[in-house]
Design a protein around this motif. Structure first.
Motif, PDB file in Angstrom:
ATOM      1  N   ASP A 117       0.832  -1.210   0.000  1.00  0.00           N
ATOM      2  CA  ASP A 117       0.000   0.000   0.000  1.00  0.00           C
ATOM      3  C   ASP A 117       0.863   1.256   0.000  1.00  0.00           C
ATOM      4  N   THR A 118       0.374   2.279  -0.676  1.00  0.00           N
ATOM      5  CA  THR A 118       1.051   3.574  -0.693  1.00  0.00           C
ATOM      6  C   THR A 118       0.706   4.340   0.585  1.00  0.00           C
ATOM      7  N   PRO A 119       1.459   5.396   0.909  1.00  0.00           N
ATOM      8  CA  PRO A 119       1.101   6.226   2.070  1.00  0.00           C
ATOM      9  C   PRO A 119      -0.328   6.750   1.999  1.00  0.00           C
ATOM     10  N   ALA A 120      -0.763   7.136   0.787  1.00  0.00           N
ATOM     11  CA  ALA A 120      -2.128   7.639   0.630  1.00  0.00           C
ATOM     12  C   ALA A 120      -3.160   6.548   0.895  1.00  0.00           C
ATOM     13  N   GLN A 121      -2.878   5.326   0.441  1.00  0.00           N
ATOM     14  CA  GLN A 121      -3.810   4.215   0.683  1.00  0.00           C
ATOM     15  C   GLN A 121      -3.894   3.885   2.165  1.00  0.00           C
TER      16      GLN A 121
ATOM     17  N   LYS B   2      -7.368   4.138   4.249  1.00  0.00           N
ATOM     18  CA  LYS B   2      -7.946   2.955   4.906  1.00  0.00           C
ATOM     19  C   LYS B   2      -8.163   3.192   6.394  1.00  0.00           C
ATOM     20  N   ILE B   3      -7.189   3.803   7.059  1.00  0.00           N
ATOM     21  CA  ILE B   3      -7.343   4.051   8.493  1.00  0.00           C
ATOM     22  C   ILE B   3      -8.467   5.056   8.736  1.00  0.00           C
ATOM     23  N   ASN B   4      -8.474   6.146   8.004  1.00  0.00           N
ATOM     24  CA  ASN B   4      -9.495   7.171   8.212  1.00  0.00           C
ATOM     25  C   ASN B   4     -10.891   6.689   7.857  1.00  0.00           C
ATOM     26  N   LYS B   5     -10.997   5.898   6.799  1.00  0.00           N
ATOM     27  CA  LYS B   5     -12.310   5.502   6.300  1.00  0.00           C
ATOM     28  C   LYS B   5     -12.840   4.217   6.925  1.00  0.00           C
TER      29      LYS B   5
ATOM     30  N   ASN C 281     -12.851   4.349  24.252  1.00  0.00           N
ATOM     31  CA  ASN C 281     -12.387   3.027  24.693  1.00  0.00           C
ATOM     32  C   ASN C 281     -11.244   2.559  23.795  1.00  0.00           C
ATOM     33  N   PRO C 282      -9.993   2.726  24.223  1.00  0.00           N
ATOM     34  CA  PRO C 282      -8.871   2.304  23.371  1.00  0.00           C
ATOM     35  C   PRO C 282      -8.796   0.795  23.192  1.00  0.00           C
ATOM     36  N   ASP C 283      -9.427   0.046  24.083  1.00  0.00           N
ATOM     37  CA  ASP C 283      -9.339  -1.414  24.000  1.00  0.00           C
ATOM     38  C   ASP C 283      -9.986  -1.970  22.737  1.00  0.00           C
ATOM     39  N   VAL C 284     -10.946  -1.238  22.152  1.00  0.00           N
ATOM     40  CA  VAL C 284     -11.593  -1.703  20.923  1.00  0.00           C
ATOM     41  C   VAL C 284     -11.271  -0.805  19.741  1.00  0.00           C
ATOM     42  N   ASP C 285     -10.501   0.236  19.975  1.00  0.00           N
ATOM     43  CA  ASP C 285     -10.152   1.175  18.919  1.00  0.00           C
ATOM     44  C   ASP C 285      -9.059   0.568  18.041  1.00  0.00           C
ATOM     45  N   VAL C 286      -9.327   0.418  16.737  1.00  0.00           N
ATOM     46  CA  VAL C 286      -8.399  -0.267  15.846  1.00  0.00           C
ATOM     47  C   VAL C 286      -7.092   0.501  15.692  1.00  0.00           C
ATOM     48  N   ALA C 287      -7.154   1.817  15.592  1.00  0.00           N
ATOM     49  CA  ALA C 287      -5.926   2.605  15.447  1.00  0.00           C
ATOM     50  C   ALA C 287      -5.012   2.393  16.649  1.00  0.00           C
ATOM     51  N   TYR C 288      -5.598   2.407  17.848  1.00  0.00           N
ATOM     52  CA  TYR C 288      -4.794   2.177  19.044  1.00  0.00           C
ATOM     53  C   TYR C 288      -4.262   0.740  19.072  1.00  0.00           C
ATOM     54  N   THR C 289      -5.095  -0.222  18.655  1.00  0.00           N
ATOM     55  CA  THR C 289      -4.662  -1.620  18.627  1.00  0.00           C
ATOM     56  C   THR C 289      -3.432  -1.784  17.738  1.00  0.00           C
ATOM     57  N   TYR C 290      -3.449  -1.158  16.567  1.00  0.00           N
ATOM     58  CA  TYR C 290      -2.299  -1.265  15.667  1.00  0.00           C
ATOM     59  C   TYR C 290      -1.056  -0.627  16.287  1.00  0.00           C
ATOM     60  N   LEU C 291      -1.239   0.468  16.985  1.00  0.00           N
ATOM     61  CA  LEU C 291      -0.103   1.102  17.658  1.00  0.00           C
ATOM     62  C   LEU C 291       0.484   0.178  18.725  1.00  0.00           C
ATOM     63  N   SER C 292      -0.356  -0.614  19.380  1.00  0.00           N
ATOM     64  CA  SER C 292       0.151  -1.526  20.411  1.00  0.00           C
ATOM     65  C   SER C 292       1.063  -2.590  19.824  1.00  0.00           C
ATOM     66  N   TYR C 293       0.925  -2.883  18.525  1.00  0.00           N
ATOM     67  CA  TYR C 293       1.792  -3.841  17.847  1.00  0.00           C
ATOM     68  C   TYR C 293       3.081  -3.200  17.328  1.00  0.00           C
ATOM     69  N   PHE C 294       2.998  -1.950  16.891  1.00  0.00           N
ATOM     70  CA  PHE C 294       4.126  -1.371  16.149  1.00  0.00           C
ATOM     71  C   PHE C 294       4.845  -0.228  16.864  1.00  0.00           C
ATOM     72  N   LEU C 295       4.259   0.331  17.918  1.00  0.00           N
ATOM     73  CA  LEU C 295       4.901   1.421  18.645  1.00  0.00           C
ATOM     74  C   LEU C 295       5.746   0.837  19.768  1.00  0.00           C
ATOM     75  N   GLU C 296       7.048   1.117  19.762  1.00  0.00           N
ATOM     76  CA  GLU C 296       7.957   0.495  20.732  1.00  0.00           C
ATOM     77  C   GLU C 296       7.855   1.107  22.119  1.00  0.00           C
TER      78      GLU C 296
ATOM     79  N   CYS D  14      -1.564   6.753  14.396  1.00  0.00           N
ATOM     80  CA  CYS D  14      -1.458   5.407  13.813  1.00  0.00           C
ATOM     81  C   CYS D  14      -0.976   5.477  12.370  1.00  0.00           C
ATOM     82  N   ILE D  15      -1.537   6.392  11.599  1.00  0.00           N
ATOM     83  CA  ILE D  15      -1.155   6.545  10.195  1.00  0.00           C
ATOM     84  C   ILE D  15       0.329   6.839  10.069  1.00  0.00           C
ATOM     85  N   THR D  16       0.829   7.754  10.907  1.00  0.00           N
ATOM     86  CA  THR D  16       2.255   8.104  10.871  1.00  0.00           C
ATOM     87  C   THR D  16       3.132   6.883  11.128  1.00  0.00           C
ATOM     88  N   GLU D  17       2.769   6.086  12.131  1.00  0.00           N
ATOM     89  CA  GLU D  17       3.579   4.918  12.496  1.00  0.00           C
ATOM     90  C   GLU D  17       3.543   3.855  11.399  1.00  0.00           C
ATOM     91  N   LEU D  18       2.365   3.603  10.841  1.00  0.00           N
ATOM     92  CA  LEU D  18       2.253   2.575   9.807  1.00  0.00           C
ATOM     93  C   LEU D  18       2.906   3.008   8.499  1.00  0.00           C
TER      94      LEU D  18
END
Length: 528
Positions: free
Chosen positions: A356-360, A364-367, A386-401, A427-431
């Motif tokens: 995926d490109t940066p724009a994609q 995807k995250i925004n939409k 509720n960050p526990d069900v928030d997808v953006a936060y969930t992805y950060l928990s995998y990729f943010l050190e 989340c977008i910045t990290e991904l």
């Protein structure tokens, strides 16, 4: 092998929502086609299906991992295991472990004991290639495996199950071969996915990657053939849902994925000759018993556990007994649409692909990314999200050190100080950073580079620098008589493990033992 990559059969067609209503926090939005079309059902997790429970209102619930631990008979990864990991390695536990994203295991403590005492083991994982590009969910087990390989300095085998994906797809299509689903197509996907895996940064000196269509033969096939003889059709059907309409190729495939965990399937990687044309080395006519002593650790997603439950019940029944394979099991990277499913290569709007490109990624995250926020900005600021069900936060928990930053984001979101749009932006910045750096490395992976990883050759690895021991000495650590399996939430063990424990107790008490048990009847792998 489809370690994290067999696609979920349930594809979510969910309407887009930037903010969830207060009632919907903790569950995905309603299905556009109508809520009454989703009938109540239990969660289904196996190598070919990943779907959360659907309640009476038609809402898809988050996957219950505690229930999986109990149903599968695995054990939870506890703080004790993290401390033991740090004690053996002298390094902090990886973020995917300390955040319990790898949350369960079988004998992870024993593999640590073996490494501390004998110095080495083999890592094994894999991928079922179903598309030309991997997505973020596919990357998780490989990122974790890479960290394990670097820290322990051990050999790694990665199996690309192009044959399984072909058999699975054709079986799913009632025996019809559709356009783009020929065996050669899945081999092509495998080559592209191998390049993706290499771009994650694996060390070529101690990493062997292969596709089943290109590699199977020699001692590997002998292990496969013997393992097939140890599994009845009833046992395979119970574990994987096979029936009279299942093709014989698909039903037999699981023996390959199991035999792939044996170091004795890869003699050349350890400096031993194989028995393949054109040499047919006479010294390699029989399998190398010493290699059967090397323990194996498998990092994979929890849906693949049924394969290795069957494997563990039969490791010690091989001609050259192998120690029980050890597992460390991950959760699924949530689909963009929220709890109850995982990213799927068959649904481009459910996943962030490594192509995926940066724009994609931003779109995807925004939409599509399910939000744990409130319906209105006013309510969000007042009640928080509720960050526990928030997808953006969930992805950060995998990729943010940074643990401190991750906790700060959660606190601000719960308090209403941080809005959904701000969480998505972080989340977008990290991904974009992760995927962008991957794509730069991917450009350097040529066909010749790929073939350097897929060529069988002796691995170069050091293992534990404080220990030097032979594979034969390492055998004792993982083949001792199993203790009685723990009960309850901590895991009951497989039927075969419980049977072995019962047999050991009988021998200890000098009670009469039936001949069937002495002969190693084996456990029914369908039991949890």
């Amino acid at each position: 092998m489809c370690i994290l990559s067999i696609e979920a059969s349930l594809v979510y067609k969910i309407k887009n929502a930037t903010m969830a209503s207060p009632e919907a926090v903790g569950a995905p939005p309603e299905v556009s086609a109508g809520i009454d079309q989703k009938k109540p059902s239990k969660q289904q997790i196996d190598p070919y299906n990943v779907a959360g429970e659907i309640d009476d209102s038609g809402n898809t619930k988050a996957i219950d991992y505690d229930r999986l631990i109990e149903e599968f008979g695995t054990q939870p990864l506890t703080e004790h295991h993290l401390r033991r990991f740090e004690e053996v390695t002298g390094k902090p536990a990886f973020r995917l472990m300390r955040r319990k994203l790898f949350f369960s295991h079988r004998d992870f403590d024993k593999i640590l004991d073996a490494y501390e005492k004998y110095g080495s083991f083999m890592l094994y994982t894999g991928r079922g290639p179903s598309s030309g590009s991997m997505h973020l969910g596919h990357c998780i087990p490989f990122l974790f495996t890479k960290e394990l390989q670097e820290l322990f300095d051990v050999p790694l085998v990665i199996m690309m199950t192009d044959d399984e994906k072909y058999l699975y797809t054709r079986n799913k299509n009632d025996g019809v071969q559709k356009k783009g689903n020929a065996a050669e197509d899945f081999l092509e996907y495998a080559h592209e996915n191998i390049k993706d895996i290499i771009a994650l940064g694996f060390d070529a000196k101690k990493t062997f990657i292969y596709t089943d269509y290109e590699y199977l033969g020699g001692h590997f096939y002998r292990n496969t053939s013997e393992f097939e003889s140890l599994v009845t059709f009833n046992q395979a059907s119970g574990a994987f849902g096979f029936n009279a309409s299942t093709s014989i190729g698909f039903a037999a495939y699981m023996a390959k994925q199991c035999a792939a965990a044996f170091p004795s399937s890869y003699p050349e990687l350890f400096g031993y000759p194989d028995y393949r044309p054109p040499e047919y080395n006479p010294s390699a006519q029989r399998r190398h018993k010493a290699l059967a002593s090397i323990p194996t650790l498998i990092p994979c997603a929890i849906d693949q556990e049924p394969y290795f439950r069957i494997l563990r019940d039969r490791c010690e029944r091989m001609t050259d007994p192998h120690p029980k394979t050890c597992l460390i099991l991950s959760k699924f990277l949530t689909a963009l649409q929220g709890p109850g499913g995982k990213m799927s290569a068959s649904d481009p709007n459910s996943a962030i692909f490594m192509s995926d490109t940066p724009a994609q990624i931003k779109n995807k995250i925004n939409k599509h990314a399910f939000s744990g926020g409130r319906e209105t900005a006013e309510d969000h600021k007042k009640y928080g999200g509720n960050p526990d069900v928030d997808v953006a936060y969930t992805y950060l928990s995998y990729f943010l050190e940074d643990d401190a930053e991750l906790e700060d984001l959660a606190q601000k979101y719960r308090s209403g100080e941080m809005m959904t749009g701000e969480m998505k932006a972080r989340c977008i910045t990290e991904l974009q950073k992760f995927v962008g750096e991957f794509q730069e490395r991917r450009k350097e992976v040529t066909h010749e580079v790929m073939r350097s990883y897929t060529t069988p050759r002796k691995m170069e690895y050091g293992g534990n620098p404080r220990v030097k021991a032979s594979p034969e000495e390492a055998n004792g650590s993982l083949t001792e008589t199993p203790a009685a399996a723990p009960a309850g939430k901590d895991g009951r063990g497989t039927k075969g493990e419980r049977k072995a424990a019962k047999l050991a107790a009988k021998k200890e008490g000098k009670l009469p033992v039936r001949q069937k048990d002495q002969d190693g009847g084996g456990g029914d792998a369908t039991a949890s």
